[in-house]
Motif scaffolding. Sequence first.
Motif, PDB file in Angstrom:
ATOM      1  N   UNK A 130      35.088  14.717 -25.209  1.00  0.00           N
ATOM      2  CA  UNK A 130      33.992  15.900 -24.291  1.00  0.00           C
ATOM      3  C   UNK A 130      35.988  16.448 -23.740  1.00  0.00           C
ATOM      4  N   UNK A 131      36.650  16.035 -24.132  1.00  0.00           N
ATOM      5  CA  UNK A 131      37.924  16.359 -23.585  1.00  0.00           C
ATOM      6  C   UNK A 131      38.047  17.550 -24.609  1.00  0.00           C
ATOM      7  N   UNK A 132      38.006  17.179 -25.700  1.00  0.00           N
ATOM      8  CA  UNK A 132      38.299  17.926 -27.148  1.00  0.00           C
ATOM      9  C   UNK A 132      37.538  19.280 -27.055  1.00  0.00           C
ATOM     10  N   UNK A 133      36.004  19.284 -26.526  1.00  0.00           N
ATOM     11  CA  UNK A 133      35.259  20.100 -26.661  1.00  0.00           C
ATOM     12  C   UNK A 133      35.227  21.112 -24.944  1.00  0.00           C
ATOM     13  N   UNK A 134      36.095  20.181 -24.106  1.00  0.00           N
ATOM     14  CA  UNK A 134      36.137  21.032 -22.757  1.00  0.00           C
ATOM     15  C   UNK A 134      37.868  22.020 -23.381  1.00  0.00           C
ATOM     16  N   UNK A 135      38.403  21.054 -23.839  1.00  0.00           N
ATOM     17  CA  UNK A 135      40.071  22.162 -24.459  1.00  0.00           C
ATOM     18  C   UNK A 135      39.504  23.531 -24.842  1.00  0.00           C
ATOM     19  N   UNK A 136      38.122  22.896 -26.270  1.00  0.00           N
ATOM     20  CA  UNK A 136      38.018  24.173 -27.072  1.00  0.00           C
ATOM     21  C   UNK A 136      37.092  25.020 -26.435  1.00  0.00           C
ATOM     22  N   UNK A 137      36.788  25.056 -24.901  1.00  0.00           N
ATOM     23  CA  UNK A 137      35.924  25.969 -24.567  1.00  0.00           C
ATOM     24  C   UNK A 137      36.505  26.550 -23.404  1.00  0.00           C
ATOM     25  N   UNK A 138      38.218  25.982 -23.070  1.00  0.00           N
ATOM     26  CA  UNK A 138      39.144  27.140 -22.095  1.00  0.00           C
ATOM     27  C   UNK A 138      40.040  27.760 -23.198  1.00  0.00           C
ATOM     28  N   UNK A 139      39.712  27.912 -24.394  1.00  0.00           N
ATOM     29  CA  UNK A 139      40.822  28.888 -25.592  1.00  0.00           C
ATOM     30  C   UNK A 139      40.335  30.292 -25.690  1.00  0.00           C
ATOM     31  N   UNK A 140      41.082  30.856 -26.124  1.00  0.00           N
ATOM     32  CA  UNK A 140      41.159  32.596 -26.165  1.00  0.00           C
ATOM     33  C   UNK A 140      40.281  31.943 -27.643  1.00  0.00           C
ATOM     34  N   UNK A 141      40.406  31.363 -28.329  1.00  0.00           N
ATOM     35  CA  UNK A 141      39.495  31.519 -29.786  1.00  0.00           C
ATOM     36  C   UNK A 141      38.411  31.094 -29.586  1.00  0.00           C
ATOM     37  N   UNK A 142      37.787  30.662 -28.776  1.00  0.00           N
ATOM     38  CA  UNK A 142      36.537  29.908 -28.328  1.00  0.00           C
ATOM     39  C   UNK A 142      35.631  31.534 -27.903  1.00  0.00           C
ATOM     40  N   UNK A 143      36.238  31.647 -27.229  1.00  0.00           N
ATOM     41  CA  UNK A 143      35.735  33.591 -26.799  1.00  0.00           C
ATOM     42  C   UNK A 143      35.896  34.765 -27.436  1.00  0.00           C
ATOM     43  N   UNK A 144      36.422  34.009 -28.295  1.00  0.00           N
ATOM     44  CA  UNK A 144      36.750  35.837 -28.925  1.00  0.00           C
ATOM     45  C   UNK A 144      35.678  35.620 -30.501  1.00  0.00           C
ATOM     46  N   UNK A 145      34.838  33.907 -31.226  1.00  0.00           N
ATOM     47  CA  UNK A 145      34.208  33.482 -31.664  1.00  0.00           C
ATOM     48  C   UNK A 145      32.756  33.469 -31.104  1.00  0.00           C
ATOM     49  N   UNK A 146      33.105  33.271 -30.036  1.00  0.00           N
ATOM     50  CA  UNK A 146      31.608  33.973 -28.792  1.00  0.00           C
ATOM     51  C   UNK A 146      31.048  35.499 -29.253  1.00  0.00           C
ATOM     52  N   UNK A 147      32.564  36.222 -28.999  1.00  0.00           N
ATOM     53  CA  UNK A 147      31.849  37.510 -28.891  1.00  0.00           C
ATOM     54  C   UNK A 147      31.715  37.817 -30.292  1.00  0.00           C
ATOM     55  N   UNK A 148      32.288  37.606 -30.875  1.00  0.00           N
ATOM     56  CA  UNK A 148      32.007  38.005 -33.208  1.00  0.00           C
ATOM     57  C   UNK A 148      30.640  37.821 -32.934  1.00  0.00           C
ATOM     58  N   UNK A 149      30.142  36.459 -32.648  1.00  0.00           N
ATOM     59  CA  UNK A 149      28.683  35.493 -32.742  1.00  0.00           C
ATOM     60  C   UNK A 149      27.618  36.449 -32.000  1.00  0.00           C
ATOM     61  N   UNK A 150      27.645  37.086 -30.823  1.00  0.00           N
ATOM     62  CA  UNK A 150      26.789  38.087 -29.632  1.00  0.00           C
ATOM     63  C   UNK A 150      26.320  39.055 -30.922  1.00  0.00           C
ATOM     64  N   UNK A 151      28.433  39.933 -30.904  1.00  0.00           N
ATOM     65  CA  UNK A 151      27.977  41.312 -31.143  1.00  0.00           C
ATOM     66  C   UNK A 151      26.998  41.084 -32.949  1.00  0.00           C
TER      67      UNK A 151
END
Length: 195
Positions: A32-53
């Motif tokens: 859970x800590x690994x996932x929560x740390x990944x959710x808080x990174x700019x990398x996750x936000x970038x990949x989520x934005x790419x997938x949505x587009x």
Amino acid sequence: MAEYIRSELDTPLGARRKKLLRFDDDAVGAAAEKVARFFGTGQYLMWQTVIVIIWISLNIGGFWWNWDPYPFILLNLAFSTQAAYAAPLILLAQNRQEDRDKVTITADRRRSEQTKADTEFLARELAGVRLAVGDMVSRDYLRHELEDLRSLMERIEAKLDDVSADAIDSAGDLSEPIQGDIVDNPDDPGENLGR
């Protein structure tokens, strides 16, 4: 009368039930800590934005098979599911961090109490040493006292030399014996004693 405690060593333990699924709380918490740390990174936000587009462009782009038309209900369902899992995972990670912080704070508090006790002990010892040093003889004081003692000894030796010199001078002034027999032979005083 003492209460009966089931966890005493002389009491046999009952059979434990086997669980169908067994979860290790630490392993789940670490994941859970690994996932929560990944959710808080700019990398996750970038990949989520790419997938949505990509998702929106493929569904609006006019392809022959639009699996999620305009209101993008399937995309919203995916985000809702992701949020439903992300929130508890983040809370679990925060709880684990809070537990670690409590342990750290407790250790820091214990360490600071020990440091304070050691500091107070050293302050008392230092005060004792200062008092003891105040009563002790310093090197300069001892040297001064030894010099005074040496000069006193030299004066005493000089007085003794003067007294012994006076005694020798007064013995030389005596030419005749005052009492006793006269000795004829000065080399052998015991010769005339038998007369």
